[in-house]
Enzyme design. Structure first.
Site, short mmCIF file in Angstrom:
data_model
loop_
_atom_site.label_atom_id
_atom_site.label_comp_id
_atom_site.label_asym_id
_atom_site.label_seq_id
_atom_site.Cartn_x
_atom_site.Cartn_y
_atom_site.Cartn_z
N ASP A 110 -17.83 -25.77 37.12
CA ASP A 110 -18.61 -25.79 38.36
C ASP A 110 -20.08 -25.55 38.00
OD1 ASP A 110 -18.89 -23.08 37.94
OD2 ASP A 110 -17.58 -22.48 39.58
N ASP A 150 -8.77 -25.41 42.57
CA ASP A 150 -8.90 -24.25 41.68
C ASP A 150 -9.05 -23.02 42.56
OD1 ASP A 150 -11.88 -22.86 41.33
OD2 ASP A 150 -11.93 -24.82 42.29
#
Length: 376
Positions: free
Chosen positions: A92, A271
């Site tokens: 990310d 996730d």
């Protein structure tokens, strides 16, 4: 990166597919264990590959940038080699971590100035240097830099933030296209849809992201405190717009029930820290509900942790033994619980895939949601 849709459920928008990168094939729907700082907490890479067996894990740009720092990762040959992981990695952008540092950061058009939680030093993230950092980390899939808005969020703030995220995306794409991959394999950039819980903003953002023409797309700014029904409503709006032929990643979600409901809406990738974080606090997820293993009721329960035997720990250890480990504050207890929870999450998405391929996902999903919505 390539994405191939293999099957669609007949009664929902769930789909089974395959994402292929230079580090292998990812069968979707998929849950990605979170390896924030180059480690999935409490689990050796050997246990990940041999027992939990995910096709992909997640790393965090903010944390890896601060420690061990990008120069160390570059000397190591990237995160794959540094942590001895030969499968896929997604990173990310650090946008969520910057969001969570609300008292220690300042957001401007240029980027975000923030204070390190480690030593108090100041740093700046811009769309450009976040691309450079992720190039150096070397993940197969990297995320555009965005602002994750809080919940609840004022409409006008959400709108300004969304447009800034779009401008940042344009800068990310330019920098990404102007820089090469570093370690001999290709990387793929995913943009992120924002817009808080406002339907019109989510539509605008999804259209902007779809028009960017990336190989995959992400949905951000959810699972930040909003009711689950609002999450599902926003996901549905976005999935109506994001292209069918590209994978969709819902960031930071969520509970097993959240995952099944969002698979039904057309999401492919997930996730969340929940399976590992909750494991360390003694909460186990099972197909029949959640277990607080610290409760006295398990003190003399010598049955397996989970009769299904999803991972080796489920049949190797008893509930009574695991409860004892938590009562004695033994680290092994947290490790066993973590392996179980991650194994369960991976089992859940793989079962979902089987039922999509079989054509009965929607009925199975509804049964599973009822079963899992219990405290044992």
């Amino acid at each position: 990166m390539q994405f191939k849709r293999i099957a669609n459920d007949v009664a929902s928008r769930a789909r089974a597919g395959e994402i292929t990168t230079d580090h292998g094939t990812i069968e979707t729907p998929i849950f990605m264990p979170v390896g924030t700082a180059g480690t999935v907490k409490g689990v050796h890479q050997r246990e990940l590959t041999d027992d939990i067996n995910p096709d992909i894990i997640l790393g965090n740009t903010y944390h890896l940038y601060l420690r061990p720092k990008t120069d160390i990762l570059e000397k190591a040959g990237g995160l794959h080699k540094f942590m001895n992981w030969d499968r896929n990695i997604l990173t990310d952008s650090g946008g969520y971590q910057v969001y969570s540092l609300s008292a220690n950061r300042k957001i401007k058009e240029e980027g975000v100035k923030f204070k390190s939680h480690i030593d108090g030093s100041y740093h700046v993230f811009t769309p450009e240097n976040v691309m450079d950092i992720q190039r150096t980390i070397g993940a197969d899939i990297i995320m555009a830099f965005d602002e994750c808005t809080p919940y609840p969020c004022d409409y006008h703030y959400a709108k300004r933030s969304m447009h800034m995220t779009h401008r940042w995306l344009d800068r990310c794409i330019k920098r990404f296209n102007d820089t090469p991959s570093k370690y001999g394999y290709q990387q793929t950039l995913f943009p992120i849809v924002q817009g808080s819980t406002y339907k019109d903003l989510r539509k605008q953002s999804a259209e902007y992201i779809a028009n960017a023409g990336a190989l995959g797309n992400a949905i951000g700014g959810l699972s930040v405190g909003e009711p689950a029904e609002e999450m599902y409503a926003m996901t549905e709006v976005v999935c109506d717009i994001l292209p069918e032929e590209k994978p969709r990643y819902l960031m930071g979600v969520g509970t097993p029930i959240n995952i099944l409901e969002n698979i039904a809406l057309g999401v492919d990738m997930f996730d969340c820290v929940m399976p590992t974080r909750n494991a360390r606090n003694g909460m186990l997820f099972t197909a029949h509900g959640t277990i607080n293993i610290k409760n006295k009721k398990w003190e003399d329960d010598f049955s397996p942790i989970d009769e299904m035997g999803i991972t080796y720990v489920d049949t190797y250890y008893s509930k009574a033994y695991l409860r004892h480990l938590f009562a004695a504050n033994e680290y092994l207890g947290k490790q066993i619980a973590t392996i179980h929870n991650l194994g369960f999450y991976l089992w859940l998405v793989r079962e979902a895939r089987k039922h999509i391929l079989a054509g009965d996902f929607y009925q199975w999903k509804n049964t599973m949601v009822k079963q899992m919505d219990k405290r044992l």
